[in-house]
Design a protein around this motif. Structure first.
Motif, short mmCIF file in Angstrom:
data_model
loop_
_atom_site.label_atom_id
_atom_site.label_comp_id
_atom_site.label_asym_id
_atom_site.label_seq_id
_atom_site.Cartn_x
_atom_site.Cartn_y
_atom_site.Cartn_z
N GLU A 49 51.62 31.83 42.22
CA GLU A 49 51.34 30.83 40.97
C GLU A 49 50.09 30.62 40.11
N ALA A 50 49.11 31.12 40.44
CA ALA A 50 47.76 30.80 40.45
C ALA A 50 46.94 32.15 39.72
N ASN A 51 47.48 32.98 39.05
CA ASN A 51 47.10 34.08 38.99
C ASN A 51 46.30 33.78 37.04
N ALA A 52 45.99 33.13 36.65
CA ALA A 52 45.90 32.94 35.22
C ALA A 52 44.75 32.93 35.23
N ILE A 53 43.76 33.83 34.30
CA ILE A 53 42.68 33.55 33.65
C ILE A 53 42.30 32.96 32.16
N ARG A 108 45.78 32.25 24.91
CA ARG A 108 44.37 33.20 25.02
C ARG A 108 43.90 32.64 26.98
N LEU A 109 45.29 33.58 27.65
CA LEU A 109 44.93 34.12 28.94
C LEU A 109 45.05 35.25 29.39
N ILE A 110 44.69 35.41 30.12
CA ILE A 110 44.88 36.58 31.46
C ILE A 110 45.77 36.59 32.34
N GLU A 111 47.01 37.45 32.49
CA GLU A 111 48.12 37.08 33.89
C GLU A 111 48.01 38.35 34.72
N MET A 123 52.42 54.37 38.04
CA MET A 123 53.01 54.61 38.49
C MET A 123 53.45 53.12 39.02
N LEU A 124 52.95 52.30 38.95
CA LEU A 124 53.38 50.79 39.24
C LEU A 124 54.53 50.67 38.80
N ASN A 125 55.54 49.92 39.28
CA ASN A 125 56.59 49.53 38.61
C ASN A 125 56.90 47.94 38.14
N TYR A 126 55.61 47.78 37.89
CA TYR A 126 55.35 46.31 37.22
C TYR A 126 53.89 46.43 36.71
N GLU A 127 54.28 45.16 35.10
CA GLU A 127 52.89 45.07 34.82
C GLU A 127 52.21 44.09 35.41
N ALA A 128 51.18 44.90 35.12
CA ALA A 128 49.74 44.27 36.51
C ALA A 128 48.82 43.19 35.35
#
Length: 141
Positions: A106-110, A70-73, A57-62
């Motif tokens: 801003e810093a949410n990448a793995i 090769r990153l997960i955001e 039901m979220l209106n964005y891609e989490a």
């Protein structure tokens, strides 16, 4: 050679093959279950379904995967807390669990560059505004 010797040789060869297959199966040590607590997790699955419905039901891609870098955001709002489970179906020894808390948007990448190439499932569970969510993404590295 007569029929009796042929039958005896055939039965002996068959018994040898069966015995060797049993020995090979018994010596195999790299059998991995999907999860160690299978039955406990099966009982809790309704909670998992509720989390999946909340995430749909979220209106964005989490969760987004950038294959080139090769990153997960993680596209979550500030204050969200959760766990990222990097699940390798073919080898449980490569699984990793990472806890996270979004403090900076801003810093949410793995970085996944150190993971072994192949098929992975990314399972993310998080809590945001006292609501639990779960999302799963299948990727190839």
């Amino acid at each position: 050679m007569d029929w009796g010797k042929g039958i005896i040789l055939t039965l002996t060869a068959f018994a040898g093959i069966i015995i060797s297959m049993v020995v090979i199966c018994v010596r195999q040590d790299d059998i991995h279950l999907v999860t160690q607590n299978y039955y406990e997790e099966e009982i809790k699955y309704q909670d998992q379904i509720d989390k999946m419905v909340n995430a749909s039901m979220l209106n964005y891609e989490a969760l987004a995967f950038d294959a080139q870098r090769r990153l997960i955001e993680l596209n979550l709002p500030k204050g969200a807390k959760g766990t990222l489970h990097l699940f390798r179906p073919s080898d449980a020894r490569l699984d990793q669990k990472l806890d996270f808390e979004i403090q900076d948007l801003e810093a949410n990448a793995i970085n996944l560059s150190e993971l072994k190439p192949g098929y992975w499932k990314i399972k993310m569970t998080w809590v945001e505004d006292e609501t639990s969510y779960y999302i799963e993404k299948k990727i190839n590295i």
